[in-house]
Design an enzyme around this catalytic site. Structure first.
Site, PDB file in Angstrom:
ATOM      1  N   CYS A   1       6.856  10.530   6.008  1.00 37.68           N
ATOM      2  CA  CYS A   1       6.949  11.870   6.551  1.00 37.68           C
ATOM      3  C   CYS A   1       5.994  12.763   5.800  1.00 37.68           C
ATOM      4  O   CYS A   1       5.924  12.738   4.596  1.00 37.68           O
ATOM      5  CB  CYS A   1       8.347  12.415   6.374  1.00 37.68           C
ATOM      6  SG  CYS A   1       8.408  14.147   6.722  1.00 37.68           S
TER       7      CYS A   1
ATOM      8  N   THR B   1      -8.886   4.574  -3.605  1.00 37.23           N
ATOM      9  CA  THR B   1      -9.020   5.752  -2.742  1.00 37.23           C
ATOM     10  C   THR B   1     -10.432   6.323  -2.887  1.00 37.23           C
ATOM     11  O   THR B   1     -11.108   6.613  -1.892  1.00 37.23           O
ATOM     12  CB  THR B   1      -7.952   6.812  -3.112  1.00 37.23           C
ATOM     13  OG1 THR B   1      -6.668   6.230  -2.881  1.00 37.23           O
ATOM     14  CG2 THR B   1      -8.103   8.069  -2.281  1.00 37.23           C
TER      15      THR B   1
ATOM     16  N   SER C   1      -8.677  -2.354  -6.487  1.00 41.85           N
ATOM     17  CA  SER C   1      -7.987  -1.431  -7.389  1.00 41.85           C
ATOM     18  C   SER C   1      -7.255  -2.202  -8.483  1.00 41.85           C
ATOM     19  O   SER C   1      -6.699  -3.275  -8.222  1.00 41.85           O
ATOM     20  CB  SER C   1      -6.985  -0.630  -6.554  1.00 41.85           C
ATOM     21  OG  SER C   1      -6.291   0.284  -7.367  1.00 41.85           O
TER      22      SER C   1
ATOM     23  N   GLN D   1      -5.505  -5.201  -1.169  1.00 44.09           N
ATOM     24  CA  GLN D   1      -4.301  -6.045  -1.204  1.00 44.09           C
ATOM     25  C   GLN D   1      -4.635  -7.530  -1.234  1.00 44.09           C
ATOM     26  O   GLN D   1      -3.733  -8.356  -1.292  1.00 44.09           O
ATOM     27  CB  GLN D   1      -3.380  -5.717  -0.017  1.00 44.09           C
ATOM     28  CG  GLN D   1      -2.824  -4.301  -0.037  1.00 44.09           C
ATOM     29  CD  GLN D   1      -1.811  -4.072  -1.166  1.00 44.09           C
ATOM     30  OE1 GLN D   1      -1.350  -5.003  -1.835  1.00 44.09           O
ATOM     31  NE2 GLN D   1      -1.456  -2.809  -1.411  1.00 44.09           N
TER      32      GLN D   1
HETATM   33  N1  PMP Z   1      -6.151   0.588   0.219  1.00 44.93           N
HETATM   34  C1  PMP Z   1      -5.011  -0.127   0.314  1.00 44.93           C
HETATM   35  C2  PMP Z   1      -4.914  -1.221   1.329  1.00 44.93           C
HETATM   36  C3  PMP Z   1      -3.931   0.170  -0.526  1.00 44.93           C
HETATM   37  O1  PMP Z   1      -2.799  -0.546  -0.415  1.00 44.93           O
HETATM   38  C4  PMP Z   1      -4.066   1.214  -1.471  1.00 44.93           C
HETATM   39  C5  PMP Z   1      -2.905   1.589  -2.377  1.00 44.93           C
HETATM   40  N2  PMP Z   1      -1.752   2.013  -1.700  1.00 44.93           N
HETATM   41  C6  PMP Z   1      -5.275   1.914  -1.548  1.00 44.93           C
HETATM   42  C7  PMP Z   1      -6.296   1.581  -0.678  1.00 44.93           C
HETATM   43  C8  PMP Z   1      -5.487   3.033  -2.538  1.00 44.93           C
HETATM   44  O2  PMP Z   1      -5.631   2.500  -3.828  1.00 44.93           O
HETATM   45  P1  PMP Z   1      -5.537   3.416  -5.152  1.00 44.93           P
HETATM   46  O3  PMP Z   1      -4.099   3.580  -5.430  1.00 44.93           O
HETATM   47  O4  PMP Z   1      -6.258   2.604  -6.190  1.00 44.93           O
HETATM   48  O5  PMP Z   1      -6.236   4.701  -4.873  1.00 44.93           O
END
Ligand code: PMP
Length: 395
Positions: A324, A75, A198, A178
């Site tokens: 939601c 993020t 991540s 991913q």
């Molecule tokens: N990008 C994608 C495609 C994700 O799947 C995620 C996690 N849901 C994130 C960004 C955010 O990653 P993080 O949990 O390390 O902040």
């Protein structure tokens, strides 16, 4: 039901920490606690651990060590890229299937006077990068395209887009969260300007990730107040997490092919089983060419939120294709961008696999899911009531 007996099929949300990763981190929580910026031996030891991890991760991801910035996760890495790459106010191109950490960062730029244009998305969940030319008028400051979608597993034409953008000197940010650790990802070959990943999606620790930034690309930092990460991400580095991230990526790199084959087999068994047990079902996203770790399925005649709750009670952890935020049930923006019919939007559930899932688990899950789906299709007022009062969220 204790979590030992629950079948965990939500590995795109997060994964469990591998014992080898935990063991690698251990000394850095205890005796090797130094601040990597300190000049004494505690600091030097911590600094060496970080720089070794940087070198290792950069090597696995096809980058130079000085191109890697450690962040608190993807993020932050996505925000750093989206806010840090544009040089002046202008147009941001993004796909409609980006993760909220890209989508909402772009929306914040729009609030500051940027404009946004979206790549069209096919019903298979793959964006049409060929539409680039028709979108590319005005001062384009940034193009964002993820590598693998977190809801459908669809792989995106990132390299093709990056080639076009390079000719026009437009920076490209790629969210590869991913994909990293699941398939080989080579930063320089992809040709993008920045790439995020991540730790906790690849059986590493939570709270750590990274942004690769190509040499020569200008990036404005989000944070101020320290020299760490060459001023691009100040703050004392979380040494144990960085060491854990490197170990998780090392293991993923070493074993990716066998993990991939195993997960692909799980997905096929799962899908075949559901088709036998509770047809009709629909696969949202590519049936064959996406990442096999992700399987997004619509179960017409079921409400996703009810199904999720029933699956949770039956010991299956997965997630909704709907979320939601404000009290009303909203279909997933990703599935909406794919222009799926309403019934498919409302009945979509995401299952995501890891190499730690077993064939036996998947077979057990299929039997439970098929029973519940058949039951829900017969319908009951109680289920409809539940649908009205529950608001699950999506990771
Ligand atoms: N990008 C994608 C495609 C994700 O799947 C995620 C996690 N849901 C994130 C960004 C955010 O990653 P993080 O949990 O390390 O902040």
């Amino acid at each position: 039901m204790n979590t030992q007996t629950v079948i965990y099929l939500d590995n795109n949300a997060t994964t469990s920490l591998l014992p080898e990763v935990r063991a690698a981190m251990e000394p850095f929580w205890t005796e090797h606690f130094g601040n990597p910026s300190s000049a004494h031996r505690f600091g030097r030891l911590a600094r060496k651990a970080i720089e070794d991890a940087r070198e290792q991760i950069a090597h696995y991801l096809g980058a130079f060590p000085d191109e890697l910035i450690f962040t608190s996760g993807a993020t932050e890495a996505n925000n750093l890229a989206v806010f840090g790459l544009p040089r002046s106010r202008g147009v941001i191109l993004a796909s409609g299937i980006e993760h909220p950490s890209v989508r909402e960062a772009v929306a914040a730029l729009v609030q500051r006077g940027f404009s946004q244009r979206e790549f069209p998305v096919g019903s298979d969940g793959i964006v049409d990068a060929d539409a680039f030319d028709s979108l590319c008028h005005g001062e384009v400051q940034l193009a964002c395209l993820m590598l693998a979608n977190n809801e459908t597993g669809a792989l995106q034409p990132v390299q093709a887009l990056a080639t076009i953008c390079q000719e026009r000197r437009i920076p490209v940010h790629c969210d590869a969260v991913q994909a990293v650790g699941k398939i080989p990802v080579h930063f320089h070959e992809l040709g993008v300007s920045t790439l995020s990943f991540s730790g906790h999606k690849v059986h590493g620790p939570k709270g750590i990730g990274g942004l690769l930034v190509r040499r020569g690309v200008r990036l404005t930092p989000l944070f101020h107040g320290g020299h760490q990460e060459r001023g691009r991400r100040p703050g004392t580095e979380p040494v144990p997490l960085i060491v854990g991230l490197a170990k998780a990526i090392e293991l993923a790199h070493r074993d990716w092919q066998s993990r991939f084959n195993h997960v692909r087999q799980l997905r096929q068994v799962f899908l075949d089983g559901l088709r036998r047990g509770c047809a009709p079902i629909f696969v949202n996203g590519p049936e064959h060419d996406g990442l096999p770790h992700t399987l997004n399925i619509s179960f017409p005649g079921c409400r996703a939120e009810v199904l999720l709750m029933r699956l949770d009670l039956a010991g299956i952890a997965c997630s909704a294709g709907s979320a939601c935020s404000s009290g009303s049930l909203l279909p997933s923006p990703v599935l909406q961008a794919m222009q799926l019919p309403e019934e498919r939007l409302r009945s979509a559930v995401r299952f995501s696999f890891s190499h730690l899932n077993t064939l036996e688990e998947v077979e057990r899950a299929v039997a439970r899911i098929a029973d519940i789906v058949r039951e829900l299709r017969q319908g009951s007022d109680e289920d409809l009531l539940l649908a009205e009062t529950s608001f699950p969220s999506r990771a």
